[in-house]
Design a protein around this motif. Structure first.
Motif, PDB file in Angstrom:
ATOM      1  N   ARG A 150       3.625  -4.231   5.432  1.00  0.00           N
ATOM      2  CA  ARG A 150       2.324  -4.683   6.225  1.00  0.00           C
ATOM      3  C   ARG A 150       1.255  -3.699   6.010  1.00  0.00           C
ATOM      4  O   ARG A 150       1.529  -2.559   5.922  1.00  0.00           O
ATOM      5  CB  ARG A 150       2.829  -5.028   7.658  1.00  0.00           C
ATOM      6  CG  ARG A 150       3.865  -5.803   7.843  1.00  0.00           C
ATOM      7  CD  ARG A 150       3.957  -5.971   9.521  1.00  0.00           C
ATOM      8  NE  ARG A 150       5.018  -7.166   9.740  1.00  0.00           N
ATOM      9  CZ  ARG A 150       6.197  -6.662   9.942  1.00  0.00           C
ATOM     10  NH1 ARG A 150       6.736  -5.572   9.832  1.00  0.00           N
ATOM     11  NH2 ARG A 150       7.142  -7.965  10.185  1.00  0.00           N
ATOM     12  N   ALA A 151       0.081  -4.479   5.866  1.00  0.00           N
ATOM     13  CA  ALA A 151      -1.201  -3.305   5.713  1.00  0.00           C
ATOM     14  C   ALA A 151      -1.305  -2.738   7.005  1.00  0.00           C
ATOM     15  O   ALA A 151      -0.927  -2.785   8.105  1.00  0.00           O
ATOM     16  CB  ALA A 151      -2.344  -4.367   5.619  1.00  0.00           C
ATOM     17  N   MET A 152      -1.883  -1.227   6.718  1.00  0.00           N
ATOM     18  CA  MET A 152      -1.844  -0.381   7.828  1.00  0.00           C
ATOM     19  C   MET A 152      -2.919  -1.170   8.813  1.00  0.00           C
ATOM     20  O   MET A 152      -3.780  -1.959   8.379  1.00  0.00           O
ATOM     21  CB  MET A 152      -2.476   1.038   7.322  1.00  0.00           C
ATOM     22  CG  MET A 152      -1.654   1.550   6.258  1.00  0.00           C
ATOM     23  SD  MET A 152      -2.075   3.435   5.963  1.00  0.00           S
ATOM     24  CE  MET A 152      -3.395   2.881   4.916  1.00  0.00           C
ATOM     25  N   ASP A 153      -3.224  -0.509  10.098  1.00  0.00           N
ATOM     26  CA  ASP A 153      -4.186  -1.192  10.857  1.00  0.00           C
ATOM     27  C   ASP A 153      -5.528  -0.587  10.112  1.00  0.00           C
ATOM     28  O   ASP A 153      -5.828   0.289   9.422  1.00  0.00           O
ATOM     29  CB  ASP A 153      -4.111  -0.418  12.092  1.00  0.00           C
ATOM     30  CG  ASP A 153      -4.208   1.042  12.204  1.00  0.00           C
ATOM     31  OD1 ASP A 153      -5.240   1.554  11.951  1.00  0.00           O
ATOM     32  OD2 ASP A 153      -3.444   1.514  12.823  1.00  0.00           O
ATOM     33  N   GLU A 168      -8.112   0.819  11.277  1.00  0.00           N
ATOM     34  CA  GLU A 168      -8.646   2.332  11.216  1.00  0.00           C
ATOM     35  C   GLU A 168      -7.990   3.255  10.428  1.00  0.00           C
ATOM     36  O   GLU A 168      -8.736   3.923   9.827  1.00  0.00           O
ATOM     37  CB  GLU A 168      -8.467   2.887  12.792  1.00  0.00           C
ATOM     38  CG  GLU A 168      -8.875   4.234  13.055  1.00  0.00           C
ATOM     39  CD  GLU A 168     -10.411   4.410  12.732  1.00  0.00           C
ATOM     40  OE1 GLU A 168     -10.877   5.771  12.736  1.00  0.00           O
ATOM     41  OE2 GLU A 168     -11.245   3.296  12.929  1.00  0.00           O
ATOM     42  N   ALA A 169      -6.792   3.133  10.283  1.00  0.00           N
ATOM     43  CA  ALA A 169      -5.986   3.977   9.346  1.00  0.00           C
ATOM     44  C   ALA A 169      -6.546   3.556   7.957  1.00  0.00           C
ATOM     45  O   ALA A 169      -6.647   4.510   6.868  1.00  0.00           O
ATOM     46  CB  ALA A 169      -4.487   3.406   9.311  1.00  0.00           C
ATOM     47  N   GLN A 170      -6.813   2.340   7.688  1.00  0.00           N
ATOM     48  CA  GLN A 170      -7.405   2.088   6.183  1.00  0.00           C
ATOM     49  C   GLN A 170      -8.703   2.741   5.947  1.00  0.00           C
ATOM     50  O   GLN A 170      -9.072   3.197   4.943  1.00  0.00           O
ATOM     51  CB  GLN A 170      -7.408   0.268   6.102  1.00  0.00           C
ATOM     52  CG  GLN A 170      -6.030  -0.283   5.880  1.00  0.00           C
ATOM     53  CD  GLN A 170      -6.252  -1.878   5.557  1.00  0.00           C
ATOM     54  OE1 GLN A 170      -6.808  -2.152   4.487  1.00  0.00           O
ATOM     55  NE2 GLN A 170      -5.656  -2.562   6.279  1.00  0.00           N
ATOM     56  N   ARG A 171      -9.533   2.638   6.888  1.00  0.00           N
ATOM     57  CA  ARG A 171     -10.978   3.001   6.771  1.00  0.00           C
ATOM     58  C   ARG A 171     -10.886   4.653   6.713  1.00  0.00           C
ATOM     59  O   ARG A 171     -11.460   5.067   5.734  1.00  0.00           O
ATOM     60  CB  ARG A 171     -11.530   2.866   7.992  1.00  0.00           C
ATOM     61  CG  ARG A 171     -13.034   3.245   8.178  1.00  0.00           C
ATOM     62  CD  ARG A 171     -13.748   3.209   9.468  1.00  0.00           C
ATOM     63  NE  ARG A 171     -13.083   4.190  10.438  1.00  0.00           N
ATOM     64  CZ  ARG A 171     -13.487   5.583  10.297  1.00  0.00           C
ATOM     65  NH1 ARG A 171     -14.320   5.943   9.424  1.00  0.00           N
ATOM     66  NH2 ARG A 171     -12.895   6.249  11.189  1.00  0.00           N
ATOM     67  N   LYS A 172      -9.978   5.232   7.425  1.00  0.00           N
ATOM     68  CA  LYS A 172      -9.778   6.807   7.035  1.00  0.00           C
ATOM     69  C   LYS A 172      -9.489   6.941   5.959  1.00  0.00           C
ATOM     70  O   LYS A 172      -9.776   7.889   5.174  1.00  0.00           O
ATOM     71  CB  LYS A 172      -8.810   7.181   8.412  1.00  0.00           C
ATOM     72  CG  LYS A 172      -9.435   7.459   9.659  1.00  0.00           C
ATOM     73  CD  LYS A 172      -8.459   8.004  10.389  1.00  0.00           C
ATOM     74  CE  LYS A 172      -8.888   8.203  11.981  1.00  0.00           C
ATOM     75  NZ  LYS A 172      -7.754   8.752  13.080  1.00  0.00           N
ATOM     76  N   GLN A 206      -8.310  -2.460  -0.467  1.00  0.00           N
ATOM     77  CA  GLN A 206      -8.156  -3.805   0.595  1.00  0.00           C
ATOM     78  C   GLN A 206      -6.425  -4.082   0.664  1.00  0.00           C
ATOM     79  O   GLN A 206      -5.725  -3.733  -0.030  1.00  0.00           O
ATOM     80  CB  GLN A 206      -8.674  -5.054  -0.028  1.00  0.00           C
ATOM     81  CG  GLN A 206     -10.288  -5.215  -0.320  1.00  0.00           C
ATOM     82  CD  GLN A 206     -11.090  -4.766   0.986  1.00  0.00           C
ATOM     83  OE1 GLN A 206     -10.655  -5.404   2.072  1.00  0.00           O
ATOM     84  NE2 GLN A 206     -12.175  -4.024   0.978  1.00  0.00           N
ATOM     85  N   ASN A 207      -6.458  -4.029   2.074  1.00  0.00           N
ATOM     86  CA  ASN A 207      -4.955  -4.566   2.530  1.00  0.00           C
ATOM     87  C   ASN A 207      -4.147  -3.488   2.093  1.00  0.00           C
ATOM     88  O   ASN A 207      -3.043  -3.371   1.390  1.00  0.00           O
ATOM     89  CB  ASN A 207      -4.493  -5.870   1.902  1.00  0.00           C
ATOM     90  CG  ASN A 207      -5.339  -6.939   2.355  1.00  0.00           C
ATOM     91  OD1 ASN A 207      -5.488  -7.008   3.460  1.00  0.00           O
ATOM     92  ND2 ASN A 207      -5.586  -7.916   1.220  1.00  0.00           N
ATOM     93  N   ILE A 208      -4.402  -2.056   2.421  1.00  0.00           N
ATOM     94  CA  ILE A 208      -3.898  -1.151   2.015  1.00  0.00           C
ATOM     95  C   ILE A 208      -2.642  -1.035   2.844  1.00  0.00           C
ATOM     96  O   ILE A 208      -2.475  -0.946   3.970  1.00  0.00           O
ATOM     97  CB  ILE A 208      -4.812   0.327   2.511  1.00  0.00           C
ATOM     98  CG1 ILE A 208      -6.049   0.157   1.409  1.00  0.00           C
ATOM     99  CG2 ILE A 208      -3.955   1.690   1.998  1.00  0.00           C
ATOM    100  CD1 ILE A 208      -7.158   1.281   1.908  1.00  0.00           C
ATOM    101  N   ILE A 209      -1.421  -0.454   2.240  1.00  0.00           N
ATOM    102  CA  ILE A 209      -0.436  -0.475   2.653  1.00  0.00           C
ATOM    103  C   ILE A 209       0.501   1.071   2.487  1.00  0.00           C
ATOM    104  O   ILE A 209       0.010   1.501   1.459  1.00  0.00           O
ATOM    105  CB  ILE A 209       0.719  -1.397   2.224  1.00  0.00           C
ATOM    106  CG1 ILE A 209       1.024  -1.178   0.611  1.00  0.00           C
ATOM    107  CG2 ILE A 209       0.476  -2.735   2.826  1.00  0.00           C
ATOM    108  CD1 ILE A 209       1.898  -2.321   0.249  1.00  0.00           C
ATOM    109  N   LYS A 210       1.268   1.324   3.399  1.00  0.00           N
ATOM    110  CA  LYS A 210       2.118   2.730   3.139  1.00  0.00           C
ATOM    111  C   LYS A 210       3.469   2.556   3.275  1.00  0.00           C
ATOM    112  O   LYS A 210       4.053   1.666   4.088  1.00  0.00           O
ATOM    113  CB  LYS A 210       1.643   3.693   4.098  1.00  0.00           C
ATOM    114  CG  LYS A 210       1.962   4.999   3.759  1.00  0.00           C
ATOM    115  CD  LYS A 210       1.148   5.989   5.162  1.00  0.00           C
ATOM    116  CE  LYS A 210       1.317   7.451   4.623  1.00  0.00           C
ATOM    117  NZ  LYS A 210       0.426   8.238   5.392  1.00  0.00           N
ATOM    118  N   TYR A 211       4.210   3.151   2.166  1.00  0.00           N
ATOM    119  CA  TYR A 211       5.704   2.873   2.206  1.00  0.00           C
ATOM    120  C   TYR A 211       6.388   4.202   1.688  1.00  0.00           C
ATOM    121  O   TYR A 211       5.876   4.691   0.620  1.00  0.00           O
ATOM    122  CB  TYR A 211       6.057   1.627   1.472  1.00  0.00           C
ATOM    123  CG  TYR A 211       5.078   1.729   0.029  1.00  0.00           C
ATOM    124  CD1 TYR A 211       5.602   2.046  -1.043  1.00  0.00           C
ATOM    125  CD2 TYR A 211       3.782   1.033   0.018  1.00  0.00           C
ATOM    126  CE1 TYR A 211       5.136   1.964  -2.338  1.00  0.00           C
ATOM    127  CE2 TYR A 211       3.235   0.761  -0.843  1.00  0.00           C
ATOM    128  CZ  TYR A 211       3.601   1.402  -2.322  1.00  0.00           C
ATOM    129  OH  TYR A 211       2.780   1.322  -3.337  1.00  0.00           O
TER     130      TYR A 211
END
Length: 399
Positions: A237-240, A242-246, A267-272
């Protein structure tokens, strides 16, 4: 005479391709998938020559692939003490000239839907919302029970159900994936003008960070940013926001060579987290066998996960065709012999790629200026993926 039925667990990347090959050689495959519908999980992958040579055997499939053609592999350093290009290789172009297939970056969701649609166009049923939970083997069949209480029976079963394979767990017990210690942040970006039309895989090395980026169509770039961090479960799932903006506005957005622009456009940045598993001594029991990530999940640092799964598909179906040419109902003894030969051919090769990927990831993400300089010197003298590693996969058009 009824055709030999085969149950495939998993409608990810490997399952539909296996089903196409089985259908083309006279079997009657059916795919069961745990999710309720095709998902948007995953970012992208690179179809390399060994995988492309397999896909090319499925009539009409490669003509439908939408992706970004790749001609060069470029490695660069953003370390202030060692700034600039480290190496450049035309291995993809040479591979294309030698083998007639173009290394291609694809969006996973787009490519996945193509595989599902092509399989269905061949009359292969794909049943969603069916999670395999148990297997009961008889002398001439396997009965699969799903979490919803439904069952089905086939001559044999192939587990293509990925890193968290229920088929693997049924065969060998629960074995938790191994966290590699590395986390990847990734996304999709509009390609910066400086990189439009470049047709390159770009590897960029900083201190404690590595970025890979490549085109997935004529205007978008997929990218992954690897760092050493605490474990992050792969929810996809994409980060929230605010986290994506940072992340978009963070220090990596200042990297040169177009890398920073890619990050800032993400766009639609995810972390895993990145995972693999210990090597199995066997991939089968009785009439059930594993392939792809269910058998040998790997971290993504050399881009061979899907491509090795395609090699698995090719060799499994090649051996079925060799020893059971009329696709008749095979005995357990015959299947065991086929699966054993399959394992002897594949376990050593896939294990080598898993180990190489983990080592590559660890080597890319080093800390300290001197260690980073050593890494950079290493990559100055070594191409990312020697063409011979990709050309050693020989295929024959037997379907």
């Amino acid at each position: 005479m009824a055709k030999t039925k085969v149950i495939i667990a998993g409608a990810g990347i490997a399952g539909p391709v296996l089903a196409m090959f089985l259908k083309g050689t006279g079997y009657d495959p059916i795919i069961y998938e745990r999710t309720e519908s095709p998902t948007n999980h995953g970012l992208s992958l690179v179809l390399q020559p060994n995988g492309l040579k397999v896909l090319k055997l499925v009539p009409g499939l490669l003509d439908k692939v939408v992706g970004g053609r790749i001609k060069e592999l470029v490695q660069m350093s953003v370390l202030p003490e060692d700034l600039g290009e480290l190496s450049r290789s035309d291995a993809p172009s040479r591979g294309e000239a030698a083998m007639g297939v173009s290394v291609t970056g694809v969006r996973r969701t787009v490519f996945h839907r193509l595989l599902l649609e092509h399989a269905e166009s061949l009359g292969i049923p794909i049943v969603f919302g069916h999670q395999l939970v148990s297997l009961e083997q008889a002398s001439d069949s396997v009965t699969v029970t799903f979490a919803n209480g439904k069952t089905d029976t086939a001559s044999f079963v192939v587990g293509c159900d990925g890193l968290h394979s229920n088929t693997r767990e049924c065969l060998f017990g629960l074995q938790e994936p191994t966290f590699t210690g590395l986390v990847q942040t990734g996304g999709l970006s509009e390609t910066p003008e400086v990189l439009l039309g470049k047709q390159i895989v770009m590897n960029v090395y900083g201190e404690g960070a590595h970025m890979i980026a490549y085109p997935v169509n004529d205007h978008q770039t997929s990218w992954g940013f690897t760092t050493k961090e605490p474990e992050a479960k792969e929810t996809w799932r994409a980060m929230d926001e605010e986290a994506q903006r940072k992340f978009r506005e963070g220090p990596y957005s200042q990297w040169p060579f177009g890398a920073g622009e890619i990050i800032s456009r993400g766009q639609n940045i995810i972390k895993y987290g990145l995972y693999d598993r210990p090597e199995l001594e066997s991939w089968h029991k009785g009439r059930v066998v594993l392939l792809g990530d269910a058998a040998h999940p790997t971290s993504p640092h050399i881009g061979q996960g899907a491509n090795q799964a395609f090699e698995d598909v090719y060799h499994l179906v090649r051996l079925l065709t060799k020893y059971n040419p009329d696709a008749a109902e095979p005995s357990t003894e015959l299947l065991s012999n086929i699966f054993t030969e399959f394992e002897k051919m594949r376990i050593a090769r896939t294990s080598e790629f898993v180990k190489r990927a983990r080592k590559q990831g660890e080597y890319r993400v080093v800390e300290g200026v001197e260690e980073c300089k050593k890494r950079n010197d290493h990559f100055r003298g070594e191409p990312m993926m020697p063409p011979a590693q990709l050309q050693e996969m020989v295929v024959h058009p037997y379907i």
